[in-house]
Write a protein that holds these residues in place. Structure first.
Motif, PDB file in Angstrom:
ATOM      1  N   ALA A 238       0.861  -1.181   0.000  1.00 47.45           N
ATOM      2  CA  ALA A 238       0.000   0.000   0.000  1.00 47.45           C
ATOM      3  C   ALA A 238       0.895   1.228   0.000  1.00 47.45           C
ATOM      4  CB  ALA A 238      -0.914   0.002   1.220  1.00 47.45           C
ATOM      5  N   ALA A 239       0.749   2.061  -1.020  1.00 45.04           N
ATOM      6  CA  ALA A 239       1.654   3.201  -1.201  1.00 45.04           C
ATOM      7  C   ALA A 239       0.947   4.513  -0.874  1.00 45.04           C
ATOM      8  CB  ALA A 239       2.173   3.239  -2.631  1.00 45.04           C
ATOM      9  N   ARG A 240       1.723   5.431  -0.292  1.00 45.91           N
ATOM     10  CA  ARG A 240       1.260   6.796  -0.019  1.00 45.91           C
ATOM     11  C   ARG A 240       2.293   7.731  -0.649  1.00 45.91           C
ATOM     12  NH1 ARG A 240       1.757  10.409   4.354  1.00 45.91           N
ATOM     13  NH2 ARG A 240       3.096   8.895   5.412  1.00 45.91           N
ATOM     14  N   ILE A 241       1.841   8.503  -1.647  1.00 45.88           N
ATOM     15  CA  ILE A 241       2.762   9.261  -2.500  1.00 45.88           C
ATOM     16  C   ILE A 241       2.232  10.671  -2.682  1.00 45.88           C
ATOM     17  CG2 ILE A 241       3.854   9.362  -4.781  1.00 45.88           C
ATOM     18  CD1 ILE A 241       3.241   6.309  -4.982  1.00 45.88           C
ATOM     19  N   THR A 242       3.099  11.662  -2.476  1.00 46.45           N
ATOM     20  CA  THR A 242       2.735  13.056  -2.765  1.00 46.45           C
ATOM     21  C   THR A 242       3.050  13.352  -4.226  1.00 46.45           C
ATOM     22  OG1 THR A 242       3.042  13.861  -0.509  1.00 46.45           O
ATOM     23  CG2 THR A 242       3.225  15.476  -2.268  1.00 46.45           C
ATOM     24  N   LEU A 243       2.070  13.875  -4.948  1.00 51.32           N
ATOM     25  CA  LEU A 243       2.251  14.284  -6.338  1.00 51.32           C
ATOM     26  C   LEU A 243       2.341  15.800  -6.396  1.00 51.32           C
ATOM     27  CD1 LEU A 243      -0.428  11.994  -8.048  1.00 51.32           C
ATOM     28  CD2 LEU A 243       2.001  11.521  -7.711  1.00 51.32           C
ATOM     29  N   GLY A 244       3.247  16.313  -7.204  1.00 47.28           N
ATOM     30  CA  GLY A 244       3.464  17.746  -7.292  1.00 47.28           C
ATOM     31  C   GLY A 244       2.551  18.430  -8.271  1.00 47.28           C
ATOM     32  N   VAL A 245       1.250  18.091  -8.239  1.00 54.17           N
ATOM     33  CA  VAL A 245       0.242  18.747  -9.075  1.00 54.17           C
ATOM     34  C   VAL A 245      -1.033  18.877  -8.250  1.00 54.17           C
ATOM     35  CG1 VAL A 245       1.116  17.949 -11.301  1.00 54.17           C
ATOM     36  CG2 VAL A 245      -0.496  16.526 -10.031  1.00 54.17           C
ATOM     37  N   ALA A 246      -1.939  19.731  -8.697  1.00 58.92           N
ATOM     38  CA  ALA A 246      -3.217  19.883  -8.014  1.00 58.92           C
ATOM     39  C   ALA A 246      -4.031  18.604  -8.126  1.00 58.92           C
ATOM     40  CB  ALA A 246      -3.997  21.053  -8.612  1.00 58.92           C
ATOM     41  N   ALA A 250      -4.389  15.661 -11.221  1.00 53.53           N
ATOM     42  CA  ALA A 250      -4.111  14.238 -11.022  1.00 53.53           C
ATOM     43  C   ALA A 250      -5.330  13.390 -11.324  1.00 53.53           C
ATOM     44  CB  ALA A 250      -3.638  14.003  -9.587  1.00 53.53           C
ATOM     45  N   ALA A 251      -6.527  13.876 -10.959  1.00 56.57           N
ATOM     46  CA  ALA A 251      -7.750  13.104 -11.168  1.00 56.57           C
ATOM     47  C   ALA A 251      -8.047  12.886 -12.644  1.00 56.57           C
ATOM     48  CB  ALA A 251      -8.926  13.798 -10.493  1.00 56.57           C
ATOM     49  N   GLU A 252      -7.514  13.766 -13.507  1.00 51.35           N
ATOM     50  CA  GLU A 252      -7.723  13.586 -14.945  1.00 51.35           C
ATOM     51  C   GLU A 252      -6.938  12.390 -15.477  1.00 51.35           C
ATOM     52  OE1 GLU A 252      -6.650  17.234 -16.762  1.00 51.35           O
ATOM     53  OE2 GLU A 252      -8.379  18.359 -15.968  1.00 51.35           O
ATOM     54  N   ARG A 253      -5.877  11.993 -14.774  1.00 54.33           N
ATOM     55  CA  ARG A 253      -5.029  10.895 -15.239  1.00 54.33           C
ATOM     56  C   ARG A 253      -5.234   9.613 -14.453  1.00 54.33           C
ATOM     57  NH1 ARG A 253      -0.190  12.386 -17.640  1.00 54.33           N
ATOM     58  NH2 ARG A 253       0.107  10.137 -17.825  1.00 54.33           N
ATOM     59  N   SER A 275      -0.296  -2.278  -5.036  1.00 55.80           N
ATOM     60  CA  SER A 275       0.072  -3.263  -6.048  1.00 55.80           C
ATOM     61  C   SER A 275       0.772  -4.425  -5.354  1.00 55.80           C
ATOM     62  CB  SER A 275       0.989  -2.650  -7.109  1.00 55.80           C
ATOM     63  OG  SER A 275       1.424  -3.627  -8.038  1.00 55.80           O
ATOM     64  N   ASP A 276       0.820  -5.550  -6.023  1.00 54.19           N
ATOM     65  CA  ASP A 276       1.600  -6.687  -5.531  1.00 54.19           C
ATOM     66  C   ASP A 276       3.040  -6.631  -6.029  1.00 54.19           C
ATOM     67  OD1 ASP A 276      -0.481  -7.887  -4.101  1.00 54.19           O
ATOM     68  OD2 ASP A 276      -1.258  -8.861  -5.898  1.00 54.19           O
ATOM     69  N   SER A 277       3.352  -5.653  -6.886  1.00 51.70           N
ATOM     70  CA  SER A 277       4.678  -5.551  -7.493  1.00 51.70           C
ATOM     71  C   SER A 277       5.267  -4.161  -7.256  1.00 51.70           C
ATOM     72  CB  SER A 277       4.590  -5.825  -9.002  1.00 51.70           C
ATOM     73  OG  SER A 277       5.764  -5.430  -9.668  1.00 51.70           O
ATOM     74  N   LEU A 278       6.480  -4.117  -6.713  1.00 53.23           N
ATOM     75  CA  LEU A 278       7.168  -2.840  -6.532  1.00 53.23           C
ATOM     76  C   LEU A 278       7.531  -2.226  -7.884  1.00 53.23           C
ATOM     77  CD1 LEU A 278       9.502  -3.703  -3.516  1.00 53.23           C
ATOM     78  CD2 LEU A 278       7.430  -2.286  -3.485  1.00 53.23           C
ATOM     79  N   ASP A 279       7.936  -3.055  -8.835  1.00 55.13           N
ATOM     80  CA  ASP A 279       8.248  -2.544 -10.174  1.00 55.13           C
ATOM     81  C   ASP A 279       7.020  -1.882 -10.792  1.00 55.13           C
ATOM     82  OD1 ASP A 279      10.963  -3.102 -10.559  1.00 55.13           O
ATOM     83  OD2 ASP A 279      10.550  -5.212 -10.991  1.00 55.13           O
ATOM     84  N   GLU A 280       5.864  -2.521 -10.661  1.00 57.61           N
ATOM     85  CA  GLU A 280       4.642  -1.961 -11.229  1.00 57.61           C
ATOM     86  C   GLU A 280       4.322  -0.614 -10.604  1.00 57.61           C
ATOM     87  OE1 GLU A 280       0.553  -4.018 -12.466  1.00 57.61           O
ATOM     88  OE2 GLU A 280       0.702  -3.753 -10.297  1.00 57.61           O
ATOM     89  N   LEU A 281       4.444  -0.520  -9.298  1.00 58.12           N
ATOM     90  CA  LEU A 281       4.186   0.740  -8.616  1.00 58.12           C
ATOM     91  C   LEU A 281       5.137   1.830  -9.081  1.00 58.12           C
ATOM     92  CD1 LEU A 281       3.470  -0.138  -4.861  1.00 58.12           C
ATOM     93  CD2 LEU A 281       1.989   1.156  -6.404  1.00 58.12           C
ATOM     94  N   ALA A 282       6.421   1.515  -9.128  1.00 56.01           N
ATOM     95  CA  ALA A 282       7.428   2.511  -9.498  1.00 56.01           C
ATOM     96  C   ALA A 282       7.220   3.017 -10.921  1.00 56.01           C
ATOM     97  CB  ALA A 282       8.826   1.906  -9.348  1.00 56.01           C
ATOM     98  N   ILE A 283       7.046   2.102 -11.859  1.00 58.62           N
ATOM     99  CA  ILE A 283       6.904   2.497 -13.263  1.00 58.62           C
ATOM    100  C   ILE A 283       5.587   3.222 -13.489  1.00 58.62           C
ATOM    101  CG2 ILE A 283       6.686   1.593 -15.614  1.00 58.62           C
ATOM    102  CD1 ILE A 283       8.612  -0.656 -14.745  1.00 58.62           C
ATOM    103  N   GLY A 287       5.321   7.072 -14.682  1.00 59.35           N
ATOM    104  CA  GLY A 287       4.739   7.277 -16.008  1.00 59.35           C
ATOM    105  C   GLY A 287       3.772   8.433 -16.097  1.00 59.35           C
ATOM    106  N   PHE A 288       3.280   8.932 -14.962  1.00 54.40           N
ATOM    107  CA  PHE A 288       2.380  10.080 -15.007  1.00 54.40           C
ATOM    108  C   PHE A 288       3.086  11.342 -15.488  1.00 54.40           C
ATOM    109  CE2 PHE A 288      -0.013   7.899 -11.368  1.00 54.40           C
ATOM    110  CZ  PHE A 288      -0.890   7.301 -12.255  1.00 54.40           C
ATOM    111  N   GLY A 289       4.391  11.415 -15.253  1.00 58.94           N
ATOM    112  CA  GLY A 289       5.117  12.622 -15.617  1.00 58.94           C
ATOM    113  C   GLY A 289       5.007  13.733 -14.593  1.00 58.94           C
TER     114      GLY A 289
END
Length: 316
Positions: A238-246, A250-253, A275-283, A287-289
């Motif tokens: 379970a990931a908790r991540i701050t995104l540098g956009v409003a 983010a909700a559009e993507r 996710s069950d995969s760390l690679d999947e989470l990271a990529i 990928g959002f940019g």
């Protein structure tokens, strides 16, 4: 005063709203006396409309009959039904596409020209993209909805995301539709806790169980509860991540079935996903940019450092 035929149509339109009408209220709306309302009610009954009298308040309600009577729709309702049927024709409920198209053809045949133009304009400007993924049997949805209405326990075989199947006994609370999938929110009797189930993964056992007393909802914000349940709870990480956009950007993507977004301020938001995969989470997040910073899990932080080192070496 309205002519008799016009008055009957107006009376029928009023009765089709989901409420009890007193004779006095109907008389006021129609500009007639209560005796005329009673006579008009009798005429509707003679035409096959099941108008029920409400005991104790001298009121009326349109009920269900042995056959489906004609419905009266105003302009906006007719357009909404037409667009809804068109959407259902390409939706996620298996087997309903043909029925939706037949109903749409019947409706469009009787639409006034001005409404047919509105519906046609919207259809011509819209491209329907098939939902993809598993579909749900409409009989299963109907059976689950009936159990929710009647407060009957449900028994079903449930296939989890890892493929394991188990028997579940649930007090069903609500159905939720995310646009791609249907979910059942219910109290799991054996686990003594609330659970969210994908409807396409359950196979009902008949008959249903005994009646139960409904519980308070697990959360006042049921849509948010479903989003959290399907984006983080089923997964190993379970990931908790701050995104540098409003949050709006983010909700559009990010779909609500992928992650839960919470606004932090005008320029940042918090994403909760899993996710069950760390690679999947990271990529996936990269990928959002968007600029981002991972708070948890610590395994993802470590994995990102290792992944950055490998990518840097590959580019060097």
């Amino acid at each position: 005063m309205l002519e008799t035929s016009a008055r009957l149509l107006r009376l029928l339109s009023l009765l089709q709203t989901p409420r009890d009408w007193t004779g006095a209220a109907l008389a006021e709306r129609l500009g007639v006396d209560v005796r005329t309302v009673r006579r008009d009610i009798d005429k509707l009954r003679a035409l096959g409309y099941p108008v029920h009298a409400t005991p104790g308040v001298a009121g009326y309600r349109l009920g269900a009959g042995a056959k489906l009577p004609p419905l009266l729709l105003d302009d906006d309702e007719a357009v909404a039904v037409a667009l809804g049927l068109r959407t259902a024709a390409g939706g996620t409920i298996a087997g309903i596409e043909d029925s939706s198209l037949r109903a749409l053809a019947k409706l469009e045949q009787v639409l006034p020209a001005r409404l047919r133009h509105r519906v046609g304009m919207l259809q011509a400007a819209t491209v329907t993209v098939p939902a993809g993924g598993p579909t749900v049997d409409p009989d299963v949805l109907t059976a689950v909805a009936a159990a929710i209405r009647d407060h009957h326990r449900l028994r079903f075989d449930y296939r989890a995301h890892d493929g394991a199947t188990s028997l579940r006994v649930t007090e069903p609370h609500r159905l939720a539709h995310t646009g791609r999938r249907w979910y059942l929110i219910g109290w799991d009797v054996d686990r003594a806790d609330w659970r969210t189930y994908r409807v396409d993964r359950l196979r009902l056992r008949i008959p249903t169980g005994p009646r139960f007393t409904p519980r308070e909802a697990p959360d006042a914000d049921l849509p948010g509860y479903v989003s959290r349940g399907v984006t983080t709870a089923p997964y190993r990480y379970a990931a908790r991540i701050t995104l540098g956009v409003a949050a709006e950007v983010a909700a559009e993507r990010i779909a609500p079935t992928v992650g839960v977004i919470e606004a932090v301020d005008a320029k940042n938001c918090l994403l909760r996903t899993g996710s069950d995969s760390l690679d999947e989470l990271a990529i996936y997040v990269a990928g959002f940019g968007f600029p981002f910073r991972v708070h948890e899990p610590p395994e993802l932080v470590t994995h990102l450092r290792e992944l950055a080192a490998r990518l840097g070496a590959a580019a060097g």
